[in-house]
Scaffold this motif. Structure first.
Motif, PDB file in Angstrom:
ATOM      1  N   LEU A  29      35.100  35.806  50.416  1.00 22.56           N
ATOM      2  CA  LEU A  29      36.287  35.018  50.874  1.00 22.56           C
ATOM      3  C   LEU A  29      35.943  33.862  51.606  1.00 22.56           C
ATOM      4  O   LEU A  29      36.857  32.811  51.786  1.00 22.56           O
ATOM      5  CB  LEU A  29      37.251  35.730  51.869  1.00 22.56           C
ATOM      6  CG  LEU A  29      37.853  36.972  51.293  1.00 22.56           C
ATOM      7  CD1 LEU A  29      38.526  37.771  52.350  1.00 22.56           C
ATOM      8  CD2 LEU A  29      38.793  36.544  50.328  1.00 22.56           C
ATOM      9  N   ASP A  30      34.650  33.560  51.911  1.00 22.44           N
ATOM     10  CA  ASP A  30      34.073  32.265  52.401  1.00 22.44           C
ATOM     11  C   ASP A  30      33.357  31.375  51.524  1.00 22.44           C
ATOM     12  O   ASP A  30      32.579  30.560  51.727  1.00 22.44           O
ATOM     13  CB  ASP A  30      33.264  32.638  53.676  1.00 22.44           C
ATOM     14  CG  ASP A  30      33.786  33.274  54.647  1.00 22.44           C
ATOM     15  OD1 ASP A  30      35.030  32.924  54.979  1.00 22.44           O
ATOM     16  OD2 ASP A  30      33.222  34.267  55.377  1.00 22.44           O
ATOM     17  N   VAL A  57      45.727  38.052  55.964  1.00 21.42           N
ATOM     18  CA  VAL A  57      46.450  37.280  56.645  1.00 21.42           C
ATOM     19  C   VAL A  57      45.842  35.855  57.345  1.00 21.42           C
ATOM     20  O   VAL A  57      46.296  34.707  57.103  1.00 21.42           O
ATOM     21  CB  VAL A  57      47.091  38.027  58.112  1.00 21.42           C
ATOM     22  CG1 VAL A  57      47.541  37.028  59.083  1.00 21.42           C
ATOM     23  CG2 VAL A  57      48.071  39.203  57.533  1.00 21.42           C
ATOM     24  N   SER A  58      44.427  35.987  57.458  1.00 20.23           N
ATOM     25  CA  SER A  58      43.690  34.936  58.059  1.00 20.23           C
ATOM     26  C   SER A  58      43.528  33.802  56.848  1.00 20.23           C
ATOM     27  O   SER A  58      43.559  32.815  56.918  1.00 20.23           O
ATOM     28  CB  SER A  58      42.314  35.360  58.345  1.00 20.23           C
ATOM     29  OG  SER A  58      41.402  34.143  58.695  1.00 20.23           O
ATOM     30  N   VAL A  59      43.251  34.494  55.393  1.00 22.00           N
ATOM     31  CA  VAL A  59      42.904  33.817  54.386  1.00 22.00           C
ATOM     32  C   VAL A  59      44.320  33.038  54.125  1.00 22.00           C
ATOM     33  O   VAL A  59      44.478  31.751  53.782  1.00 22.00           O
ATOM     34  CB  VAL A  59      42.673  34.467  53.134  1.00 22.00           C
ATOM     35  CG1 VAL A  59      42.667  33.745  51.885  1.00 22.00           C
ATOM     36  CG2 VAL A  59      41.269  34.993  53.362  1.00 22.00           C
ATOM     37  N   ALA A  71      47.610  33.829  46.546  1.00 22.94           N
ATOM     38  CA  ALA A  71      47.084  35.080  46.306  1.00 22.94           C
ATOM     39  C   ALA A  71      47.011  35.967  47.355  1.00 22.94           C
ATOM     40  O   ALA A  71      47.322  37.264  47.268  1.00 22.94           O
ATOM     41  CB  ALA A  71      45.883  34.963  45.738  1.00 22.94           C
ATOM     42  N   ALA A  72      46.750  35.439  48.682  1.00 21.71           N
ATOM     43  CA  ALA A  72      46.529  36.408  49.724  1.00 21.71           C
ATOM     44  C   ALA A  72      48.022  37.023  50.191  1.00 21.71           C
ATOM     45  O   ALA A  72      47.993  38.231  50.380  1.00 21.71           O
ATOM     46  CB  ALA A  72      45.940  35.670  50.807  1.00 21.71           C
TER      47      ALA A  72
END
Length: 82
Positions: A29-30, A57-59, A71-72
């Motif tokens: 994800l990073d 949620v963070s993404v 997409a998240a």
């Protein structure tokens, strides 16, 4: 197929135990490439595990790519529908 693509394929196709696969997808994800991050988000959403929701949620809130954020959001919707 590059090294990142090989690792992503391995994680998404489930050849690793679930905990290691989830940890690897979290790391992706990073990644610098939006396509890699998007595939990792999609794979995490397919797990149906509520454990991934906080990270998704963070993404959704902070990724620099609109497609990854979308997409998240879809992955989160799928997590809570199941």
């Amino acid at each position: 197929m590059g090294v990142k693509s090989s690792k992503l394929k391995l994680m998404v196709e489930g050849e690793l135990e679930p905990k290691r696969r989830r940890k690897g997808m979290f790391m992706l994800l990073d990644d610098d490439e939006a396509a890699i991050r998007r595939r990792a988000v999609d794979a995490l959403g397919q797990t149906g595990q509520k454990k991934v929701a906080k990270r998704l949620v963070s993404v959704m809130r902070s990724d620099r790519d609109v497609d990854v954020r979308a997409a998240a959001a879809r992955a989160l919707a799928g997590t809570y529908v199941r």
